[in-house]
Design an enzyme around this catalytic site. Structure first.
Site, short mmCIF file in Angstrom:
data_model
loop_
_atom_site.label_atom_id
_atom_site.label_comp_id
_atom_site.label_asym_id
_atom_site.label_seq_id
_atom_site.Cartn_x
_atom_site.Cartn_y
_atom_site.Cartn_z
N ASP B 203 0.85 -1.18 0.05
CA ASP B 203 0.02 -0.01 -0.14
C ASP B 203 0.78 1.53 -0.13
O ASP B 203 1.79 1.22 0.71
CB ASP B 203 -0.88 -0.08 1.30
N LEU B 204 0.57 2.26 -0.95
CA LEU B 204 1.41 3.12 -0.86
C LEU B 204 1.38 4.22 0.21
O LEU B 204 0.08 4.26 0.65
CB LEU B 204 1.20 4.20 -2.36
N ASP B 246 -4.31 2.48 -4.63
CA ASP B 246 -3.00 2.62 -4.56
C ASP B 246 -2.52 1.20 -3.77
O ASP B 246 -1.58 1.37 -2.96
CB ASP B 246 -2.63 3.56 -3.76
#
Lengths: 191, 332
Positions: B203-204, B246
């Protein structure tokens, strides 16, 4: 039937004017495709619609386009199959003309779902014929004119072929042995 | 209604006979040839001599055991099959009958060898009676071949379109990575095969900030860049997918060693954490990764593995982001 004409039109345009011309034609229509499959089904009227666009893009009349498609089907060396199937109709041009009445039946043998329109041929006088082929496809008559003209050359016959009204086309054979026809062997060479 | 009356006899001379039956053979009562139809004469070539005996001309294939024309007529009723004794490859079907006065008339036709006979002997339609269906058979053979060719072409084109559509259905259009659907399929396949693999859920970090301050174009650029990084860091047998805004999943095939998986995750985070210049500005993100291993489960199960990786990701986020956490499941 629309499918066969669409595919023929596509091949004719691509072979004669190039792929770019065909893409331009497709882009100018709502067809959303660039390849018409001869074995699939298209809505009746599609062929006439696309041909009209093709005529506009190519700057020619739609009649001329369809006639050229008919000629192309018989004379294009890559499509020898159509010419051969037609030549099975008989040994001379008149025999060939008469065999056109059997064409829908013959075609059904190979493709039961193909709805070739009925063809009737009347001998209206010595060496004079009238071909009648009623179809929902407006362009079909002109395709036939192109095809009949090219087949006359193939048999070496000199003919006057004139499309008339009510899906009738008159054919006058002026000289059935005007030139040496193209060779036709009943069986293809092996391989 | 007169058809059966024996008094309607007709006399045919040999010209008329040849016209109606271009493949007939007329013999005397002893089986010696009197006349040949013109097409049969072409088949037999030099053998077609007056006086030639039936058994010199033909090998009888059916009825079995028959040799002479007398045998054939006696054994077969009036139907039989022959091959010429010369080299011409043409099975001939026929029917025959003893005529009043003792002569024998056979009428032959090409069976299924019609096409090769036509080719080998260069026959034309003048060689067939107008009633013969030979033309129709030749026509049909070619029409059929043409239809089959078209169908084969259609099949190939449809197959090409199907493969392209399937590829498209498994691909995330923005990053070119796989999508959620593809991940589910790959996980299912690997779990069913009891294969060892590592599952990275990525996960960004700070992605929302990039979107908010630099705009969506910058956000898309970051996602594309992450896609490129993942592709570069992975081998062809691995699978990298974007499964949400994202959120990414990486399946590392054949790797279960914690150190290896941790190293891969750290390398990915390091690459993603580097500044990404976009349109004169710099986008800065990082990534948190949760790692799960199929080898930690007795029976690997896609849903549970994803849940473990998800919990590991949560732990990584909780521990301060920009890091990877491997969670070993217990009893699951």
């Amino acid at each position: 039937m629309d499918a066969l004409l669409l595919r023929s039109l596509q091949s004719y345009v691509i072979d004669t004017f190039g792929l770019e011309s065909w893409k331009r034609i497709c882009n100018a229509t709502d067809a959303k495709v660039e390849t018409f499959e001869p074995m699939l089904r298209y809505d009746p009227g599609t062929a006439d619609r696309i041909a009209q666009v093709a005529a506009d893009v190519l700057g020619r009349s739609v009649d001329a386009v369809w006639e050229d498609v008919g000629t192309y089907l018989v004379t294009n060396p890559e499509r020898e199959g159509v010419r051969r199937l037609l030549r099975f109709g008989g040994t001379c041009y008149a025999d060939f003309l008469h065999s056109l009445e059997e064409l829908p039946g013959r075609a059904r043998l190979a493709m039961p779902h193909l709805d070739l329109p009925e063809v009737t041929l009347d001998e209206t006088g010595p060496d004079r014929f009238e071909l009648r082929c009623q179809s929902h496809l407006a362009g079909l008559q002109r395709v036939l004119v192109g095809l009949l003209t090219a087949m006359a050359d193939d048999y070496g016959a000199l003919c006057l072929i004139a499309p008339g009204t009510d899906a009738r086309t008159s054919i006058t054979v002026l000289d059935s042995r005007h030139a040496r026809g193209r060779r036709f062997d009943l069986a293809l060479p092996e391989g | 209604m007169h058809a059966g009356r024996p008094d309607h006899r007709i006399d045919l001379d040999s010209v008329a006979l040849a016209h109606f039956m271009p493949m007939h053979l007329l013999m005397d009562g002893e089986g010696r040839a009197l006349s040949y139809g013109p097409t049969l004469a072409r088949v037999l070539g030099g053998d077609a001599m007056p006086g030639a005996r039936f058994e010199e001309l033909f090998d009888v294939r059916a009825p079995g055991g028959a040799v002479t024309v007398g045998d054939v007529l006696a054994r077969a009723g009036n139907r039989f099959r022959l091959v010429p004794r010369n080299r011409v490859k043409a099975g001939l079907r026929g029917l025959g009958r003893r005529l009043p006065g003792g002569r024998i008339l056979l009428n032959l036709s090409f069976g299924i060898d019609l096409i090769s006979a036509v080719r080998d002997l260069a026959l034309t339609d003048a060689d067939f009676a107008a009633t013969d269906l030979a033309m129709e058979l030749l026509y049909l053979a070619e029409a059929n071949a043409a239809v089959t060719r078209e169908l084969r072409g259609l099949n190939l084109r449809l197959e090409g379109a199907r493969v392209a559509a399937e590829e498209e259905a498994m691909t995330d259009p923005l990053t070119g990575l796989r999508n959620r659907r593809a991940v589910d399929l790959v996980l299912e396949r690997l779990c069913a095969a009891r294969a060892g693999f590592g599952l990275l859920h990525l996960d960004l970090d700070y992605f929302k900030a990039v979107n908010d301050t630099l705009g969506h174009a910058a956000g898309d650029f970051v996602l594309e860049t992450v896609g490129r990084i993942l592709r570069e860091q992975l081998r062809s047998e691995d699978c990298a997918a974007r499964i949400g805004g994202d959120e990414f999943v990486v399946i590392v095939a054949g790797r279960s060693d914690p150190k290896t998986l941790q190293a891969i995750a750290d390398r990915i985070i390091a690459r993603i954490s580097q500044p990404m210049p976009f349109d004169g500005q710099i986008a800065r993100v990082s990534a948190s990764i949760g790692i799960a291993r199929s080898s930690d489960m007795m029976v690997p199960d896609p849903t549970q593995l994803l849940a473990i990786a998800d919990r590991a990701l949560y732990a990584a986020k909780h521990a301060g982001r920009g890091r990877a956490v491997l969670l070993v499941s217990r009893g699951e």
